[in-house]
Write a protein that holds these residues in place. Structure first.
Motif, short mmCIF file in Angstrom:
data_model
loop_
_atom_site.label_atom_id
_atom_site.label_comp_id
_atom_site.label_asym_id
_atom_site.label_seq_id
_atom_site.Cartn_x
_atom_site.Cartn_y
_atom_site.Cartn_z
N GLY A 120 -56.27 -38.00 3.71
CA GLY A 120 -55.71 -38.27 5.03
C GLY A 120 -56.71 -39.01 5.89
O GLY A 120 -57.89 -38.63 5.94
N ASN A 121 -56.27 -40.08 6.55
CA ASN A 121 -57.10 -40.84 7.47
C ASN A 121 -56.78 -40.41 8.89
O ASN A 121 -55.64 -40.57 9.35
CB ASN A 121 -56.88 -42.34 7.29
CG ASN A 121 -57.34 -42.84 5.92
OD1 ASN A 121 -58.49 -42.67 5.56
ND2 ASN A 121 -56.42 -43.43 5.16
N TYR A 122 -57.77 -39.86 9.57
CA TYR A 122 -57.56 -39.29 10.90
C TYR A 122 -57.20 -40.35 11.93
O TYR A 122 -57.58 -41.52 11.82
CB TYR A 122 -58.83 -38.57 11.38
CG TYR A 122 -59.09 -37.23 10.73
CD1 TYR A 122 -58.40 -36.09 11.13
CD2 TYR A 122 -60.04 -37.11 9.73
CE1 TYR A 122 -58.66 -34.86 10.55
CE2 TYR A 122 -60.31 -35.87 9.14
CZ TYR A 122 -59.61 -34.76 9.55
OH TYR A 122 -59.87 -33.54 8.98
N VAL A 123 -56.48 -39.92 12.96
CA VAL A 123 -56.27 -40.74 14.14
C VAL A 123 -57.59 -40.78 14.93
O VAL A 123 -58.58 -40.16 14.55
CB VAL A 123 -55.14 -40.18 15.02
CG1 VAL A 123 -53.82 -40.19 14.27
CG2 VAL A 123 -55.47 -38.77 15.50
N ASP A 124 -57.61 -41.49 16.03
CA ASP A 124 -58.82 -41.63 16.86
C ASP A 124 -59.09 -40.31 17.58
O ASP A 124 -58.55 -40.05 18.67
CB ASP A 124 -58.60 -42.77 17.86
CG ASP A 124 -59.85 -43.08 18.66
OD1 ASP A 124 -60.93 -42.57 18.29
OD2 ASP A 124 -59.75 -43.81 19.66
N THR A 125 -59.90 -39.44 16.98
CA THR A 125 -60.13 -38.12 17.55
C THR A 125 -61.47 -37.56 17.07
O THR A 125 -61.99 -37.96 16.03
CB THR A 125 -59.00 -37.15 17.15
OG1 THR A 125 -59.21 -35.89 17.80
CG2 THR A 125 -58.98 -36.94 15.64
N ILE A 126 -62.04 -36.63 17.86
CA ILE A 126 -63.27 -35.96 17.44
C ILE A 126 -62.98 -34.56 16.91
O ILE A 126 -63.89 -33.89 16.42
CB ILE A 126 -64.28 -35.88 18.60
CG1 ILE A 126 -63.72 -35.03 19.76
CG2 ILE A 126 -64.69 -37.25 19.05
CD1 ILE A 126 -64.75 -34.72 20.83
N ALA A 127 -61.71 -34.08 17.00
CA ALA A 127 -61.38 -32.74 16.53
C ALA A 127 -59.91 -32.67 16.16
O ALA A 127 -59.05 -33.22 16.86
CB ALA A 127 -61.69 -31.70 17.60
N ALA A 128 -59.61 -32.03 15.06
CA ALA A 128 -58.21 -31.87 14.63
C ALA A 128 -58.13 -30.74 13.61
O ALA A 128 -59.10 -30.43 12.93
CB ALA A 128 -57.68 -33.16 14.02
#
Length: 335
Positions: A120-128
């Motif tokens: 999975g390629n994360y969205v623009d975020t520092i935490a998820a």
């Protein structure tokens, strides 16, 4: 089942609060910079054993960093490739304390599962918090499964590995068994080993008499004035089997052990308390009565059935019943 893991809120709260604090304020109030360092992760399972082929193991994997850059990619590697349905959800979930409900947000731009690897390629975020589902394949029966979660940012990578042993229990759901009739129609003759119902014609043509563990019978009249079978399952050797149901040439009649049991199993029922029948339960199970039958079956009736050769034992859960058919969910275990 409601997700019990609400991991994303703490990660976002901590990371945003401390990343927005000025270093001077930390030094003034605490004597040091309180910004969390490193790439922090937490993995939790939201499913319960025994782990059975065809069932799901679901996970929540939280990751976040205030110092290592934005989240980049999550890779989950399974030692045995999962069955169809193994995936990372595009959406994450966290508990909203204001509404008392789960809120959904986008965690990944895209996800892909190929073989034993899910990316999975994360969205623009520092935490998820990612939601990962592993569907247990038939190849894993009785084996150990290892799952490695590897998350990366632009500057750092962290891994967590967990191991699970897949139970030797096999679960079958939604099997419809039709009422036995004198003319031989109706798929009423059930084999635990095969997990399948046959008609009398199929049994006789294939010489399957030794494989049949129980017969579904609907008899609201007999066998006596004082008690009735109604909807029932009977071992072929049962003395109360209505005349003509087995046929004149049915010589091998199994004396299967059958007994009503008040066992609960969330995996068969799909609701109720989180009680699950395990391998140990089957290994230690005792059938005390010698009646070889379970009568007056209703929805949610439960019976323990042990094959006459002692090789198989099964928990038979009635999902639905009427005069024409019996629908069962079953767990079976090879002794």
């Amino acid at each position: 089942m409601k997700y019990i893991l609400k991991l994303i809120a703490p990660f976002i709260l901590i990371l945003f609060i401390f990343s927005s604090c000025e270093k001077d304020s930390d030094l003034l109030n605490y004597g040091q910079d309180m910004t969390p360092t490193g790439l922090n992760v937490e993995l939790r399972k939201t499913s319960y054993p025994p782990f059975i082929i065809g069932e799901k193991i679901e996970f929540s994997f939280a990751a976040g960093s205030a110092t290592e850059g934005k989240l980049k990619q999550l890779e989950v590697i399974a030692s045995i490739a999962g069955a169809v349905g193994t995936k990372l959800d595009l959406q994450g979930r966290f508990f909203n304390w204001s509404t008392g409900m789960d809120d959904v947000y986008t965690a990944f731009k895209d996800t892909l599962t190929i073989g034993n690897k899910t990316i999975g390629n994360y969205v623009d975020t520092i935490a998820a918090t990612a939601r990962y589902t592993y569907v247990i394949p038939a190849e894993a029966l009785g084996k150990n499964i290892s799952l490695t979660f590897k998350v990366s940012t632009a500057s750092k990578t962290v891994s967590q590995t967990v191991d699970y042993t897949v139970s030797n229990i096999i679960m079958t759901k939604g099997v419809v068994i039709q009422t036995a009739t004198v003319d031989g129609t109706g798929k009423a003759f059930f084999s635990i080993a095969e997990g399948k119902a046959y008609s009398r014609t199929e049994v006789e043509t294939g010489s399957l008499q030794k494989s049949i563990d129980f017969v579904y019978v609907f008899d609201p009249i007999g066998p006596a004035t004082s008690w009735k079978l109604n909807s029932a399952i009977l071992a072929p050797a049962n003395q109360y089997m209505p005349v003509g149901l087995l046929g004149a040439n049915w010589l091998d009649k199994n004396a299967s052990g059958i007994e009503m049991k008040n066992w609960e199993d969330f995996q068969l029922m799909g609701s109720g308390r989180l009680n699950m029948v395990s391998d140990v339960d089957f290994q230690q199970a005792q059938i005390v009565t010698k009646n070889m039958m379970a009568i007056n079956l209703l929805a949610n009736s439960r019976s323990l059935v042990k094959s006459a050769d002692g090789k198989w034992i099964a928990l038979v859960w009635v999902a639905a019943v009427d005069a024409n058919s019996l629908t069962i969910n079953m767990k079976k275990y090879q002794l």
